[in-house]
Motif scaffolding. Structure first.
Motif, PDB file in Angstrom:
ATOM      1  N   VAL A  41      13.097   3.256 -11.469  1.00 11.20           N
ATOM      2  CA  VAL A  41      11.680   3.439 -11.125  1.00 11.20           C
ATOM      3  C   VAL A  41      10.592   2.025 -11.757  1.00 11.20           C
ATOM      4  O   VAL A  41      10.947   0.870 -12.511  1.00 11.20           O
ATOM      5  CB  VAL A  41      11.035   4.086 -12.378  1.00 11.20           C
ATOM      6  N   ARG A  42       9.015   1.627 -10.731  1.00 11.85           N
ATOM      7  CA  ARG A  42       7.957   0.925 -11.007  1.00 11.85           C
ATOM      8  C   ARG A  42       7.811   1.865 -11.718  1.00 11.85           C
ATOM      9  O   ARG A  42       6.617   2.467 -11.487  1.00 11.85           O
ATOM     10  CB  ARG A  42       7.826   0.470 -10.094  1.00 11.85           C
ATOM     11  N   PHE A  43       6.247   1.105 -12.426  1.00  8.49           N
ATOM     12  CA  PHE A  43       5.397   1.722 -13.378  1.00  8.49           C
ATOM     13  C   PHE A  43       4.076   0.813 -13.140  1.00  8.49           C
ATOM     14  O   PHE A  43       4.118  -0.254 -12.776  1.00  8.49           O
ATOM     15  CB  PHE A  43       4.963   1.590 -14.895  1.00  8.49           C
ATOM     16  N   LYS A  44       3.372   1.870 -12.467  1.00 12.60           N
ATOM     17  CA  LYS A  44       2.181   1.440 -11.820  1.00 12.60           C
ATOM     18  C   LYS A  44       0.702   1.811 -12.457  1.00 12.60           C
ATOM     19  O   LYS A  44       0.766   0.545 -13.588  1.00 12.60           O
ATOM     20  CB  LYS A  44       1.549   2.693 -10.361  1.00 12.60           C
ATOM     21  N   LYS A  45      -0.492   2.534 -11.863  1.00  9.25           N
ATOM     22  CA  LYS A  45      -1.736   2.560 -12.520  1.00  9.25           C
ATOM     23  C   LYS A  45      -1.270   3.464 -14.011  1.00  9.25           C
ATOM     24  O   LYS A  45      -0.155   4.207 -13.972  1.00  9.25           O
ATOM     25  CB  LYS A  45      -2.868   3.328 -12.383  1.00  9.25           C
ATOM     26  N   GLU A  77       0.841  -1.590   0.202  1.00 12.65           N
ATOM     27  CA  GLU A  77       0.177  -0.249  -0.254  1.00 12.65           C
ATOM     28  C   GLU A  77       0.781   0.998   0.280  1.00 12.65           C
ATOM     29  O   GLU A  77       1.315   1.728   0.478  1.00 12.65           O
ATOM     30  CB  GLU A  77      -1.117  -0.220   1.009  1.00 12.65           C
ATOM     31  N   LEU A  78       1.053   1.673  -1.004  1.00  8.07           N
ATOM     32  CA  LEU A  78       1.766   3.038  -1.573  1.00  8.07           C
ATOM     33  C   LEU A  78       0.787   4.738  -0.324  1.00  8.07           C
ATOM     34  O   LEU A  78      -0.207   4.659  -0.373  1.00  8.07           O
ATOM     35  CB  LEU A  78       1.888   3.266  -2.894  1.00  8.07           C
ATOM     36  N   GLN A  79       2.177   5.187  -0.227  1.00  9.36           N
ATOM     37  CA  GLN A  79       1.137   6.781   0.690  1.00  9.36           C
ATOM     38  C   GLN A  79       1.470   8.090  -0.345  1.00  9.36           C
ATOM     39  O   GLN A  79       2.628   8.240  -1.227  1.00  9.36           O
ATOM     40  CB  GLN A  79       1.268   6.490   2.422  1.00  9.36           C
ATOM     41  N   ARG A  80       0.771   8.242  -0.925  1.00 11.14           N
ATOM     42  CA  ARG A  80       0.250   9.379  -1.267  1.00 11.14           C
ATOM     43  C   ARG A  80       1.629  10.815  -0.621  1.00 11.14           C
ATOM     44  O   ARG A  80       0.769  11.004   0.056  1.00 11.14           O
ATOM     45  CB  ARG A  80      -1.016   9.947  -1.782  1.00 11.14           C
ATOM     46  N   PRO A  81       2.086  10.575  -1.221  1.00  9.35           N
ATOM     47  CA  PRO A  81       3.315  12.203  -1.951  1.00  9.35           C
ATOM     48  C   PRO A  81       2.982  13.153  -1.192  1.00  9.35           C
ATOM     49  O   PRO A  81       1.884  13.327  -2.091  1.00  9.35           O
ATOM     50  CB  PRO A  81       4.027  11.695  -1.952  1.00  9.35           C
ATOM     51  N   VAL A  82       3.087  13.709  -0.579  1.00  8.69           N
ATOM     52  CA  VAL A  82       2.963  15.465  -1.374  1.00  8.69           C
ATOM     53  C   VAL A  82       3.520  16.060  -2.403  1.00  8.69           C
ATOM     54  O   VAL A  82       4.752  16.460  -2.835  1.00  8.69           O
ATOM     55  CB  VAL A  82       3.107  16.440  -0.125  1.00  8.69           C
ATOM     56  N   TRP A 110       1.350  11.113  -9.539  1.00  7.42           N
ATOM     57  CA  TRP A 110       0.026  10.518  -8.951  1.00  7.42           C
ATOM     58  C   TRP A 110      -0.703  11.278  -9.195  1.00  7.42           C
ATOM     59  O   TRP A 110      -0.932  12.135 -10.287  1.00  7.42           O
ATOM     60  CB  TRP A 110      -0.030  10.848  -7.293  1.00  7.42           C
ATOM     61  N   GLY A 111      -2.182  10.799  -9.628  1.00  3.57           N
ATOM     62  CA  GLY A 111      -3.138  11.047 -10.250  1.00  3.57           C
ATOM     63  C   GLY A 111      -4.630  10.529  -9.077  1.00  3.57           C
ATOM     64  O   GLY A 111      -4.219  11.072  -7.924  1.00  3.57           O
ATOM     65  N   LYS A 112      -5.571  10.202  -9.279  1.00  2.00           N
ATOM     66  CA  LYS A 112      -5.994   9.361  -9.053  1.00  2.00           C
ATOM     67  C   LYS A 112      -5.305   7.765  -8.219  1.00  2.00           C
ATOM     68  O   LYS A 112      -5.888   7.558  -7.124  1.00  2.00           O
ATOM     69  CB  LYS A 112      -7.574   8.647  -9.492  1.00  2.00           C
ATOM     70  N   GLY A 113      -3.646   7.705  -8.383  1.00  2.78           N
ATOM     71  CA  GLY A 113      -3.750   6.756  -7.320  1.00  2.78           C
ATOM     72  C   GLY A 113      -2.015   6.865  -8.345  1.00  2.78           C
ATOM     73  O   GLY A 113      -1.952   7.764  -8.740  1.00  2.78           O
ATOM     74  N   PRO A 114      -1.436   5.843  -7.884  1.00  4.24           N
ATOM     75  CA  PRO A 114      -0.196   6.232  -8.382  1.00  4.24           C
ATOM     76  C   PRO A 114       0.417   5.471 -10.181  1.00  4.24           C
ATOM     77  O   PRO A 114      -0.271   4.560 -10.054  1.00  4.24           O
ATOM     78  CB  PRO A 114       1.580   5.336  -8.085  1.00  4.24           C
TER      79      PRO A 114
END
Length: 257
Positions: free
Chosen positions: A214-218, A142-147, A242-246
């Motif tokens: 890097v890792r590519f997510k959504k 679970e990734l925490q959204r950074p500022v 990040w957008g709606k998710g990473p």
């Protein structure tokens, strides 16, 4: 090239026997300038960290569409990329590029393999590709959204513009209609454009000897609005998009002794 990629759809093998391919390249100032404009880099004597990946792309496609590569290209997912350089590559130097494949291994969702691009003994890019055959993600991360430190508005034509300089004309990146044929709501940005855009934002702050992982997510649907974040740690940088998710999470580590 697209036809050769489509013909790989019939592959069902799970053995890796692809032979390395090599060539010598001279950097075109016109092409480099166009690449820099698309990705946000300034023009310098040293090549942008991600640029050798683009130079090696024809060799990567030759290897992946040739005999001995185990996976069909349609549906193959680029899940991670790691670049390591011991020194910057200069604009004026000829580049010896070799592309190989290694480390075919299982993944909770299928199988994955590394496509390795080596340049003149000082730069290496490792692209990890996943062939999904089922199963679960196998990860409870679970990734925490950074500022966020910046807001990027990614235009709808960035896929076509990056395709023009990179040679990667995968239909999922070009137009909404062509992307919908592969199950996407809209076209998506290239992962390597997103990585390059991050490094352009950090230009001048990264060490010359560095590993950027890097890792590519959504998938990043375009046009879109995303937040870029970056923070310095003890040995380099951590950054994310990040957008709606990473969409991308990454790090840059200083290799200076």
């Amino acid at each position: 090239m697209l036809l050769r990629a489509a013909l790989t759809s019939f592959r069902r093998g799970e053995t890796l026997a692809a032979q390395p391919v090599s060539a010598t390249f001279d950097v075109s100032l016109k092409h480099l300038t166009a690449y820099n404009a698309v990705c946000g880099f300034g023009l310098r004597d040293a090549l942008p960290l991600t640029y050798p990946h683009v130079l090696g792309f024809p060799l990567q496609m030759k290897l992946m569409t040739g005999a001995g590569f185990p996976f069909p290209l349609p549906g193959l997912v680029h899940v991670a990329n790691r670049i390591t350089q011991s020194r910057p590559l200069a604009l004026c130097e000829p580049l010896e590029i070799t592309v190989s494949a290694r480390d075919l291994r299982p993944h909770p969702q299928g199988m994955q393999v590394d496509v390795v691009t080596s340049v003149s003994g000082v730069w290496e890019g490792v692209s990890t590709y996943l062939r999904r055959t089922g199963g679960s993600s196998g990860s409870s991360e679970e990734l925490q959204r950074p500022v966020g430190s910046a807001v990027w508005r990614v235009p709808g034509d960035i896929g076509r513009r990056y395709a023009a300089v990179s040679g990667d004309r995968n239909p999922i990146h070009l137009y909404p209609l062509s992307a919908k044929l592969f199950g996407f709501k809209r076209a998506i940005a290239h992962g390597m454009w997103t990585k390059a855009r991050c490094l352009a934002a950090l230009e001048g702050r990264l060490p010359e000897a560095v590993t950027v992982d890097v890792r590519f997510k959504k998938p990043l649907l375009i046009p879109g609005r995303v937040e870029f974040s970056a923070r310095e740690n003890g040995s380099g940088w951590e950054f994310a998009v990040w957008g709606k998710g990473p969409h991308l999470v990454g790090s840059a580590q200083d290799l200076t002794p």
